[in-house]
Design a protein around this motif. Structure first.
Motif, PDB file in Angstrom:
ATOM      1  N   THR A  86      80.226  39.050  29.843  1.00 43.38           N
ATOM      2  CA  THR A  86      80.676  37.656  29.860  1.00 43.38           C
ATOM      3  C   THR A  86      81.441  37.316  28.582  1.00 43.38           C
ATOM      4  O   THR A  86      81.462  38.093  27.631  1.00 43.38           O
ATOM      5  N   LYS A  87      82.068  36.165  28.575  1.00 45.07           N
ATOM      6  CA  LYS A  87      82.789  35.677  27.402  1.00 45.07           C
ATOM      7  C   LYS A  87      82.048  34.462  26.871  1.00 45.07           C
ATOM      8  O   LYS A  87      81.633  33.600  27.653  1.00 45.07           O
ATOM      9  N   THR A 147      82.330  41.919  21.551  1.00 41.39           N
ATOM     10  CA  THR A 147      83.619  42.153  20.913  1.00 41.39           C
ATOM     11  C   THR A 147      84.176  40.819  20.437  1.00 41.39           C
ATOM     12  O   THR A 147      84.289  39.868  21.225  1.00 41.39           O
ATOM     13  N   THR A 196      85.652  33.203  19.552  1.00 43.78           N
ATOM     14  CA  THR A 196      85.416  33.606  20.941  1.00 43.78           C
ATOM     15  C   THR A 196      85.069  35.089  20.963  1.00 43.78           C
ATOM     16  O   THR A 196      85.610  35.884  20.199  1.00 43.78           O
ATOM     17  N   ASP A 213      86.837  38.333  19.861  1.00 45.35           N
ATOM     18  CA  ASP A 213      88.146  38.155  20.491  1.00 45.35           C
ATOM     19  C   ASP A 213      89.095  37.446  19.522  1.00 45.35           C
ATOM     20  O   ASP A 213      90.015  38.056  19.000  1.00 45.35           O
ATOM     21  N   SER A 242      75.868  28.668  28.349  1.00 46.69           N
ATOM     22  CA  SER A 242      76.900  29.037  27.386  1.00 46.69           C
ATOM     23  C   SER A 242      77.042  28.043  26.258  1.00 46.69           C
ATOM     24  O   SER A 242      77.728  28.310  25.292  1.00 46.69           O
ATOM     25  N   LYS A 282      84.537  38.380  23.655  1.00 44.77           N
ATOM     26  CA  LYS A 282      84.759  38.871  25.012  1.00 44.77           C
ATOM     27  C   LYS A 282      83.871  40.083  25.226  1.00 44.77           C
ATOM     28  O   LYS A 282      83.391  40.690  24.271  1.00 44.77           O
ATOM     29  N   SER A 283      83.661  40.407  26.454  1.00 44.44           N
ATOM     30  CA  SER A 283      82.851  41.583  26.811  1.00 44.44           C
ATOM     31  C   SER A 283      81.497  41.575  26.106  1.00 44.44           C
ATOM     32  O   SER A 283      81.143  42.518  25.407  1.00 44.44           O
TER      33      SER A 283
END
Length: 192
Positions: free
Chosen positions: A45-46, A110, A124, A112, A150, A126-127
Protein backbone atom coordinates in the motif's frame (compact mmCIF):
# COMPACT_ATOMS: atom_id res chain seq x y z
CA UNK A 1 -8.40 -69.55 -7.69
CA UNK A 2 -9.12 -68.51 -4.10
CA UNK A 3 -5.41 -67.83 -3.48
CA UNK A 4 -5.24 -65.64 -6.61
CA UNK A 5 -8.15 -63.50 -5.28
CA UNK A 6 -6.43 -63.11 -1.93
CA UNK A 7 -3.22 -62.02 -3.66
CA UNK A 8 -5.16 -59.44 -5.73
CA UNK A 9 -6.83 -58.15 -2.58
CA UNK A 10 -3.51 -57.91 -0.76
CA UNK A 11 -1.85 -56.07 -3.67
CA UNK A 12 -4.84 -53.72 -3.99
CA UNK A 13 -4.76 -52.94 -0.27
CA UNK A 14 -1.02 -52.39 -0.42
CA UNK A 15 -1.35 -50.01 -3.37
CA UNK A 16 -4.14 -48.08 -1.62
CA UNK A 17 -2.07 -47.73 1.54
CA UNK A 18 0.89 -46.47 -0.50
CA UNK A 19 -1.34 -43.88 -2.24
CA UNK A 20 -2.82 -42.84 1.09
CA UNK A 21 0.63 -42.52 2.66
CA UNK A 22 2.00 -40.44 -0.22
CA UNK A 23 -1.06 -38.14 -0.12
CA UNK A 24 -0.58 -37.48 3.58
CA UNK A 25 3.15 -36.89 3.03
CA UNK A 26 2.45 -34.32 0.29
CA UNK A 27 -0.08 -32.48 2.44
CA UNK A 28 2.33 -32.49 5.40
CA UNK A 29 5.20 -31.13 3.33
CA UNK A 30 2.96 -28.40 1.91
CA UNK A 31 1.97 -27.27 5.40
CA UNK A 32 5.64 -27.19 6.46
CA UNK A 33 6.48 -25.03 3.43
CA UNK A 34 3.55 -22.73 4.22
CA UNK A 35 4.94 -22.18 7.73
CA UNK A 36 8.07 -20.65 6.18
CA UNK A 37 6.11 -18.22 4.00
CA UNK A 38 5.61 -14.89 5.79
CA UNK A 39 2.06 -13.78 6.47
CA UNK A 40 1.47 -10.42 4.77
CA UNK A 41 -0.50 -7.95 6.88
CA UNK A 42 -0.10 -4.94 4.56
CA UNK A 43 0.54 -5.69 0.92
CA UNK A 44 2.24 -2.89 -1.02
CA UNK A 45 0.00 0.00 0.00
CA UNK A 46 0.93 3.68 -0.18
CA UNK A 47 0.91 5.84 2.96
CA UNK A 48 1.81 9.40 3.91
CA UNK A 49 3.05 10.87 7.17
CA UNK A 50 3.48 14.50 8.24
CA UNK A 51 6.63 15.43 10.14
CA UNK A 52 6.39 14.91 13.90
CA UNK A 53 3.41 12.59 13.37
CA UNK A 54 3.25 8.83 13.05
CA UNK A 55 1.48 6.05 11.20
CA UNK A 56 0.16 3.06 13.18
CA UNK A 57 0.60 -0.46 11.89
CA UNK A 58 -0.62 -3.86 13.10
CA UNK A 59 0.80 -5.48 16.24
CA UNK A 60 1.65 -2.15 17.91
CA UNK A 61 4.23 -0.83 15.42
CA UNK A 62 4.39 2.91 14.64
CA UNK A 63 6.51 4.75 12.08
CA UNK A 64 7.33 8.38 12.87
CA UNK A 65 9.08 11.16 10.95
CA UNK A 66 11.63 12.61 13.38
CA UNK A 67 13.17 15.14 10.98
CA UNK A 68 13.44 16.13 7.32
CA UNK A 69 16.31 17.64 5.34
CA UNK A 70 14.73 18.80 2.08
CA UNK A 71 18.04 19.97 0.55
CA UNK A 72 19.54 16.47 0.72
CA UNK A 73 16.17 14.77 0.17
CA UNK A 74 16.59 12.63 3.30
CA UNK A 75 14.64 12.05 6.45
CA UNK A 76 15.07 10.58 9.90
CA UNK A 77 12.65 7.76 10.64
CA UNK A 78 11.90 5.98 13.89
CA UNK A 79 10.00 2.72 14.18
CA UNK A 80 8.61 1.89 17.58
CA UNK A 81 6.86 -1.11 19.03
CA UNK A 82 4.33 -0.34 21.77
CA UNK A 83 6.07 2.97 22.46
CA UNK A 84 9.63 1.58 22.57
CA UNK A 85 12.02 2.52 19.75
CA UNK A 86 13.19 -0.51 17.74
CA UNK A 87 14.90 1.20 14.78
CA UNK A 88 16.15 4.67 13.80
CA UNK A 89 17.49 5.36 10.34
CA UNK A 90 18.21 8.17 7.90
CA UNK A 91 16.90 7.44 4.41
CA UNK A 92 16.86 9.27 1.09
CA UNK A 93 14.06 9.49 -1.46
CA UNK A 94 13.82 6.19 -3.32
CA UNK A 95 15.49 4.15 -0.55
CA UNK A 96 13.96 1.38 1.53
CA UNK A 97 13.37 1.52 5.26
CA UNK A 98 13.46 -2.10 6.40
CA UNK A 99 13.04 -3.53 9.89
CA UNK A 100 14.00 -7.13 10.61
CA UNK A 101 13.65 -9.11 13.81
CA UNK A 102 15.77 -12.27 14.02
CA UNK A 103 16.34 -12.13 10.22
CA UNK A 104 12.57 -11.97 9.59
CA UNK A 105 11.43 -8.88 7.70
CA UNK A 106 8.61 -7.20 9.61
CA UNK A 107 8.29 -3.86 7.81
CA UNK A 108 9.55 -2.68 4.44
CA UNK A 109 8.65 0.76 3.05
CA UNK A 110 10.08 2.72 0.13
CA UNK A 111 10.38 6.49 0.57
CA UNK A 112 8.60 8.00 -2.43
CA UNK A 113 8.64 11.80 -2.12
CA UNK A 114 9.38 14.46 0.49
CA UNK A 115 7.21 17.56 0.29
CA UNK A 116 7.87 20.70 2.32
CA UNK A 117 6.14 23.99 3.01
CA UNK A 118 6.85 26.66 5.61
CA UNK A 119 4.61 24.96 8.19
CA UNK A 120 5.49 21.26 7.89
CA UNK A 121 6.80 18.40 5.79
CA UNK A 122 4.92 15.50 4.25
CA UNK A 123 6.51 12.22 3.25
CA UNK A 124 4.87 9.68 0.98
CA UNK A 125 5.83 6.01 1.08
CA UNK A 126 5.10 3.57 -1.71
CA UNK A 127 5.17 -0.21 -1.63
CA UNK A 128 4.66 -0.49 2.13
CA UNK A 129 4.68 -4.11 3.36
CA UNK A 130 4.13 -5.35 6.88
CA UNK A 131 4.62 -9.02 7.69
CA UNK A 132 3.39 -10.88 10.74
CA UNK A 133 5.83 -10.66 13.64
CA UNK A 134 5.82 -14.26 14.89
CA UNK A 135 6.94 -13.16 18.36
CA UNK A 136 3.82 -11.05 18.87
CA UNK A 137 0.14 -11.87 19.14
CA UNK A 138 -1.57 -12.42 15.80
CA UNK A 139 -4.02 -9.62 15.02
CA UNK A 140 -7.64 -10.56 15.64
CA UNK A 141 -9.77 -11.26 12.61
CA UNK A 142 -12.27 -8.67 11.53
CA UNK A 143 -15.13 -9.09 9.09
CA UNK A 144 -14.06 -6.05 7.07
CA UNK A 145 -10.61 -7.43 6.21
CA UNK A 146 -9.26 -3.87 5.86
CA UNK A 147 -5.77 -2.63 6.57
CA UNK A 148 -5.15 -0.09 9.33
CA UNK A 149 -6.59 3.38 8.90
CA UNK A 150 -4.33 5.53 6.73
CA UNK A 151 -4.80 8.64 8.84
CA UNK A 152 -1.91 9.58 11.08
CA UNK A 153 -1.46 8.33 14.63
CA UNK A 154 -4.48 6.07 14.73
CA UNK A 155 -4.99 2.84 16.58
CA UNK A 156 -7.23 1.09 14.12
CA UNK A 157 -8.97 -2.13 15.03
CA UNK A 158 -9.46 -3.14 11.39
CA UNK A 159 -7.33 -6.22 10.88
CA UNK A 160 -6.84 -8.31 7.75
CA UNK A 161 -8.09 -11.83 7.51
CA UNK A 162 -5.23 -14.23 8.09
CA UNK A 163 -5.53 -17.63 6.48
CA UNK A 164 -4.95 -20.54 8.81
CA UNK A 165 -3.46 -23.43 6.85
CA UNK A 166 -3.64 -25.84 9.76
CA UNK A 167 -7.41 -26.27 9.51
CA UNK A 168 -7.24 -26.75 5.76
CA UNK A 169 -4.44 -29.31 6.14
CA UNK A 170 -6.37 -31.23 8.83
CA UNK A 171 -9.48 -31.35 6.64
CA UNK A 172 -7.42 -32.60 3.69
CA UNK A 173 -5.73 -35.31 5.76
CA UNK A 174 -9.04 -36.49 7.28
CA UNK A 175 -10.66 -36.51 3.83
CA UNK A 176 -7.78 -38.50 2.34
CA UNK A 177 -7.86 -41.06 5.15
CA UNK A 178 -11.66 -41.37 4.89
CA UNK A 179 -11.49 -42.00 1.14
CA UNK A 180 -8.73 -44.55 1.67
CA UNK A 181 -10.76 -46.41 4.30
CA UNK A 182 -13.84 -46.44 2.06
CA UNK A 183 -11.88 -47.75 -0.94
CA UNK A 184 -10.19 -50.46 1.16
CA UNK A 185 -13.60 -51.48 2.59
CA UNK A 186 -15.12 -51.69 -0.90
CA UNK A 187 -12.20 -53.76 -2.17
CA UNK A 188 -12.43 -56.05 0.83
CA UNK A 189 -16.20 -56.56 0.39
CA UNK A 190 -15.80 -57.28 -3.33
CA UNK A 191 -13.22 -59.99 -2.70
CA UNK A 192 -15.12 -61.85 0.03
Amino acid sequence: MRQNTKLKTFVSLLIMLMILHSSVAVVSSQSEEDDNVPVVLINGTKIFIKSEESHSFFQGYKLQIKGVNQEDERLWLELSLNGRSVKNDVVHEGEHFTYKRDSTVILNATVDKIYTNPESELVTFKSVYQYLDPQLETPKLNNSGKTPNSSNDTNSTNNPKIEDGYLQTAITVIGTISIGVIVVYILYKNTT
